[in-house]
Write a protein that holds these residues in place. Structure first.
Motif, mmCIF file in Angstrom:
data_model
loop_
_atom_site.group_PDB
_atom_site.id
_atom_site.type_symbol
_atom_site.label_atom_id
_atom_site.label_comp_id
_atom_site.label_asym_id
_atom_site.label_seq_id
_atom_site.Cartn_x
_atom_site.Cartn_y
_atom_site.Cartn_z
ATOM 1 N N ILE A 1 28.499 113.955 65.913
ATOM 2 C CA ILE A 1 28.781 113.246 64.652
ATOM 3 C C ILE A 1 27.579 112.404 64.241
ATOM 4 N N GLY A 2 27.048 112.677 63.075
ATOM 5 C CA GLY A 2 25.997 111.851 62.477
ATOM 6 C C GLY A 2 24.892 111.494 63.456
ATOM 7 N N TYR A 3 24.476 110.238 63.393
ATOM 8 C CA TYR A 3 23.431 109.717 64.271
ATOM 9 C C TYR A 3 24.044 108.653 65.169
ATOM 10 N N ALA B 1 48.686 111.602 54.173
ATOM 11 C CA ALA B 1 50.096 111.252 53.976
ATOM 12 C C ALA B 1 50.347 109.754 54.178
ATOM 13 N N LEU B 2 49.283 108.965 54.398
ATOM 14 C CA LEU B 2 49.471 107.523 54.609
ATOM 15 C C LEU B 2 49.873 106.839 53.305
ATOM 16 N N ASP B 3 50.794 105.867 53.405
ATOM 17 C CA ASP B 3 51.098 105.031 52.247
ATOM 18 C C ASP B 3 49.954 104.037 52.044
ATOM 19 N N ALA C 1 37.233 99.832 58.899
ATOM 20 C CA ALA C 1 37.111 100.048 60.351
ATOM 21 C C ALA C 1 35.618 100.022 60.682
ATOM 22 N N GLY C 2 35.002 101.187 60.907
ATOM 23 C CA GLY C 2 33.567 101.199 61.209
ATOM 24 C C GLY C 2 32.702 101.007 59.977
ATOM 25 N N GLY C 3 33.274 101.241 58.810
ATOM 26 C CA GLY C 3 32.541 101.055 57.558
ATOM 27 C C GLY C 3 31.521 102.145 57.268
ATOM 28 N N ALA D 1 43.930 96.537 48.152
ATOM 29 C CA ALA D 1 43.300 96.253 49.449
ATOM 30 C C ALA D 1 43.006 97.557 50.174
ATOM 31 N N LYS D 2 41.909 97.561 50.928
ATOM 32 C CA LYS D 2 41.532 98.733 51.734
ATOM 33 C C LYS D 2 41.318 98.289 53.165
ATOM 34 N N VAL D 3 41.700 99.154 54.087
ATOM 35 C CA VAL D 3 41.391 98.920 55.490
ATOM 36 C C VAL D 3 39.907 99.189 55.713
ATOM 37 N N ASP E 1 49.831 100.888 51.947
ATOM 38 C CA ASP E 1 49.809 99.693 52.802
ATOM 39 C C ASP E 1 50.040 100.039 54.278
ATOM 40 N N GLU E 2 49.828 101.296 54.620
ATOM 41 C CA GLU E 2 50.084 101.759 55.991
ATOM 42 C C GLU E 2 48.745 102.075 56.653
ATOM 43 N N PHE E 3 48.610 101.780 57.922
ATOM 44 C CA PHE E 3 47.356 102.122 58.598
ATOM 45 C C PHE E 3 47.625 102.739 59.961
ATOM 46 N N ILE E 4 46.616 103.444 60.457
ATOM 47 C CA ILE E 4 46.723 104.125 61.749
ATOM 48 C C ILE E 4 46.451 103.100 62.847
ATOM 49 N N THR E 5 47.331 103.078 63.844
ATOM 50 C CA THR E 5 47.110 102.175 64.982
ATOM 51 C C THR E 5 46.595 102.939 66.203
ATOM 52 N N ASN F 1 28.064 104.526 66.889
ATOM 53 C CA ASN F 1 28.340 103.216 67.485
ATOM 54 C C ASN F 1 29.411 102.455 66.710
ATOM 55 N N ARG F 2 29.509 102.695 65.427
ATOM 56 C CA ARG F 2 30.454 101.932 64.602
ATOM 57 C C ARG F 2 31.621 102.771 64.089
ATOM 58 N N GLY F 3 31.368 104.009 63.748
ATOM 59 C CA GLY F 3 32.406 104.855 63.148
ATOM 60 C C GLY F 3 33.557 105.077 64.116
ATOM 61 N N THR F 4 34.775 105.144 63.587
ATOM 62 C CA THR F 4 35.960 105.215 64.450
ATOM 63 C C THR F 4 36.721 106.527 64.278
ATOM 64 N N GLY G 1 22.838 115.616 62.769
ATOM 65 C CA GLY G 1 23.174 114.373 62.067
ATOM 66 C C GLY G 1 23.825 114.608 60.726
ATOM 67 N N GLU G 2 23.852 115.859 60.276
ATOM 68 C CA GLU G 2 24.474 116.127 58.976
ATOM 69 C C GLU G 2 25.897 116.637 59.154
ATOM 70 N N PHE G 3 26.670 116.544 58.089
ATOM 71 C CA PHE G 3 28.030 117.083 58.112
ATOM 72 C C PHE G 3 27.986 118.604 58.256
ATOM 73 N N SER H 1 31.898 105.208 56.300
ATOM 74 C CA SER H 1 32.181 106.002 55.100
ATOM 75 C C SER H 1 32.517 105.086 53.929
ATOM 76 N N LEU H 2 33.336 104.068 54.197
ATOM 77 C CA LEU H 2 33.796 103.205 53.104
ATOM 78 C C LEU H 2 32.649 102.394 52.493
ATOM 79 N N LEU H 3 31.793 101.827 53.332
ATOM 80 C CA LEU H 3 30.751 100.948 52.773
ATOM 81 C C LEU H 3 29.726 101.716 51.929
HETATM 82 C C1 LIG Z 1 24.668 109.328 57.282
HETATM 83 C C2 LIG Z 1 26.065 109.638 57.767
HETATM 84 C C3 LIG Z 1 26.281 110.811 58.478
HETATM 85 C C4 LIG Z 1 27.560 111.120 58.939
HETATM 86 N N1 LIG Z 1 27.741 112.288 59.611
HETATM 87 C C5 LIG Z 1 28.962 112.623 60.043
HETATM 88 C C6 LIG Z 1 29.179 113.841 60.749
HETATM 89 O O1 LIG Z 1 28.259 114.624 61.015
HETATM 90 N N2 LIG Z 1 30.451 114.132 61.139
HETATM 91 C C7 LIG Z 1 31.504 113.285 60.895
HETATM 92 O O2 LIG Z 1 32.622 113.597 61.286
HETATM 93 N N3 LIG Z 1 31.327 112.116 60.238
HETATM 94 C C8 LIG Z 1 30.092 111.762 59.810
HETATM 95 N N4 LIG Z 1 29.922 110.575 59.148
HETATM 96 C C9 LIG Z 1 31.108 109.719 58.862
HETATM 97 C C10 LIG Z 1 31.430 108.808 60.048
HETATM 98 O O3 LIG Z 1 31.943 109.596 61.108
HETATM 99 C C11 LIG Z 1 32.467 107.717 59.719
HETATM 100 O O4 LIG Z 1 32.441 106.848 60.814
HETATM 101 C C12 LIG Z 1 33.895 108.154 59.526
HETATM 102 O O5 LIG Z 1 34.021 109.121 58.521
HETATM 103 C C13 LIG Z 1 34.794 106.996 59.050
HETATM 104 O O6 LIG Z 1 35.074 106.133 60.099
HETATM 105 P P1 LIG Z 1 34.886 104.579 59.920
HETATM 106 O O7 LIG Z 1 35.518 103.938 61.092
HETATM 107 O O8 LIG Z 1 33.456 104.296 59.689
HETATM 108 O O9 LIG Z 1 35.799 104.263 58.644
HETATM 109 P P2 LIG Z 1 35.561 103.336 57.340
HETATM 110 O O10 LIG Z 1 34.291 103.727 56.671
HETATM 111 O O11 LIG Z 1 35.708 101.913 57.734
HETATM 112 O O12 LIG Z 1 36.805 103.786 56.495
HETATM 113 C C14 LIG Z 1 36.884 105.089 55.944
HETATM 114 C C15 LIG Z 1 38.223 105.241 55.212
HETATM 115 O O13 LIG Z 1 39.297 105.254 56.140
HETATM 116 C C16 LIG Z 1 40.182 104.143 55.919
HETATM 117 N N5 LIG Z 1 40.557 103.672 57.257
HETATM 118 C C17 LIG Z 1 39.717 103.317 58.263
HETATM 119 N N6 LIG Z 1 40.423 103.048 59.377
HETATM 120 C C18 LIG Z 1 41.729 103.236 59.061
HETATM 121 C C19 LIG Z 1 42.945 103.116 59.794
HETATM 122 N N7 LIG Z 1 42.953 102.766 61.082
HETATM 123 N N8 LIG Z 1 44.103 103.386 59.147
HETATM 124 C C20 LIG Z 1 44.105 103.763 57.850
HETATM 125 N N9 LIG Z 1 42.990 103.887 57.106
HETATM 126 C C21 LIG Z 1 41.819 103.630 57.712
HETATM 127 C C22 LIG Z 1 39.397 103.150 55.082
HETATM 128 O O14 LIG Z 1 40.252 102.358 54.280
HETATM 129 C C23 LIG Z 1 38.535 104.085 54.254
HETATM 130 O O15 LIG Z 1 39.278 104.600 53.180
HETATM 131 C C24 LIG Z 1 28.652 110.225 58.690
HETATM 132 C C25 LIG Z 1 28.434 109.031 58.002
HETATM 133 C C26 LIG Z 1 27.158 108.731 57.535
HETATM 134 C C27 LIG Z 1 26.941 107.440 56.793
#
Ligand SMILES: Cc1cc2nc3c(=O)[nH]c(=O)nc-3n(C[C@H](O)[C@H](O)[C@H](O)COP(=O)(O)OP(=O)(O)OC[C@H]3O[C@@H](n4cnc5c(N)ncnc54)[C@H](O)[C@@H]3O)c2cc1C
Length: 272
Positions: free
Chosen positions: A100-102, A159-161, A31-33, A27-29, A163-167, A107-110, A190-192, A35-37
């Motif tokens: 960060i990004g665009y 260092a997360l296990d 959040a904003g999806g 299982a994976k957590v 089955d452990e997540f950040i609150t 709006n979704r990334g956390t 918008g780029e890293f 990076s993961l999606l």
């Molecule tokens: C086109 C593009 C450009 C981007 N540019 C940048 C940039 O310039 N700078 C930058 O910093 N980032 C950038 N990002 C990444 C973006 O900031 C993501 O939002 C961020 O990396 C991951 O956050 P998320 O909430 O979307 O996590 P998710 O995609 O949902 O999850 C990412 C990972 O973290 C884990 N996870 C999520 N939440 C928790 C939690 N609470 N506890 C434990 N594990 C957790 C998930 O299981 C997964 O492994 C970019 C992404 C894209 C698609």
């Protein structure tokens, strides 16, 4: 590309999320999806279960006590950028978030998702290491407080296990006299980052952190020694010694450190 099949879970409490992560295998957590999606769409990861944290209301709020503020794990980059949650760093966190990004990603990334993802080119790992933030975590075994500097273990490794997540993410209020500078070197907005420098100036000296140079953010002790009057030849030597970088990379990092330092030296000090 579409991801492989998975089962979607949407718990409404943190305790339910912890139980699901303990019970389910692979299982994976989620959040904003942001990076993961993409990773799942490219089939670089195919977890059988996703445990979505975004319906847990308590994870999107903040709490403040004494000199510390704790942001809930699903606080988005946009919420920090727009100061929908308080900033106690005299503008550093909103500025970092805005780069960060665009907008759609912000709006979704956390905040916690970015720390858990542990990309050394991303904003939050370096910023949160620089301000000595800590994450609070939950699993069925209980809670932990982990300084971000200990959380980040390597490229995409924490260092997360399993089955452990950040609150939440705890940030200490800046002292009134602290000045900061942030410089992100990227090919286009918008780029890293190719280099990400954070300078913190306090009455007792400078603290410098660099992202996108190694597998984890690094502090720059040799460079701190020349931070008072940051001339490029001195910075090149010091940054080279601190990062082990050479040639173009060393030039890139030295210039981004110089620009962060110059911004910090010229910043007005205001109360936070
Ligand atoms: C086109 C593009 C450009 C981007 N540019 C940048 C940039 O310039 N700078 C930058 O910093 N980032 C950038 N990002 C990444 C973006 O900031 C993501 O939002 C961020 O990396 C991951 O956050 P998320 O909430 O979307 O996590 P998710 O995609 O949902 O999850 C990412 C990972 O973290 C884990 N996870 C999520 N939440 C928790 C939690 N609470 N506890 C434990 N594990 C957790 C998930 O299981 C997964 O492994 C970019 C992404 C894209 C698609």
């Amino acid at each position: 590309m579409k991801p492989a099949d998975f089962t979607y879970h949407r718990p409404s409490t943190a305790e339910q999320a912890a139980s699901l992560l303990a019970e389910l295998s692979d299982a994976k957590v989620l959040a904003g999806g942001q990076s993961l999606l993409p990773i799942m769409n490219m089939r670089l990861a195919s977890p059988e279960h996703l445990v979505d944290l975004t319906a847990i209301r308590g994870l999107r709020t903040f709490t403040e006590a004494d000199d510390q503020i704790r942001y809930g794990a699903t606080t988005t980059h946009m919420m920090l950028e727009e100061q929908l949650v308080p900033d106690r760093t005299n503008g550093l966190l909103p500025r970092a978030a805005s780069g960060i990004g665009y907008r759609a990603i912000r709006n979704r990334g956390t905040l916690a998702g970015s720390l858990a993802h542990a990309d050394s080119s991303a904003e939050w790992p370096t910023i949160m290491a620089a301000v000595d933030a800590a994450v609070h975590t939950l699993s069925v075994r209980g809670t932990r407080r982990i300084p971000v500097r200990d959380l980040l273990r390597g490229f995409f490794t924490t260092a997360l296990d399993e089955d452990e997540f950040i609150t939440g993410v705890e940030v200490t209020r800046f002292a009134p006299e602290t000045r900061w500078g942030l410089y992100k070197m990227a090919r286009k907005p918008g780029e890293f980052a190719e280099s990400l420098a954070v300078a913190l100036l306090r009455p007792d000296g400078a603290e410098l952190w660099l992202g996108a140079a190694r597998d984890v953010p690094i502090r720059l002790p040799n460079t701190e020694a020349v931070a008072e009057s940051p001339e490029l030849p001195d910075l090149l030597d010091a940054v080279g010694a601190d990062t082990g970088s050479e040639g173009h990379q060393r030039q890139l990092h030295a210039v981004s450190v110089q620009r962060a330092l110059n911004a910090a030296h010229h910043q007005e000090v205001t109360r936070v």
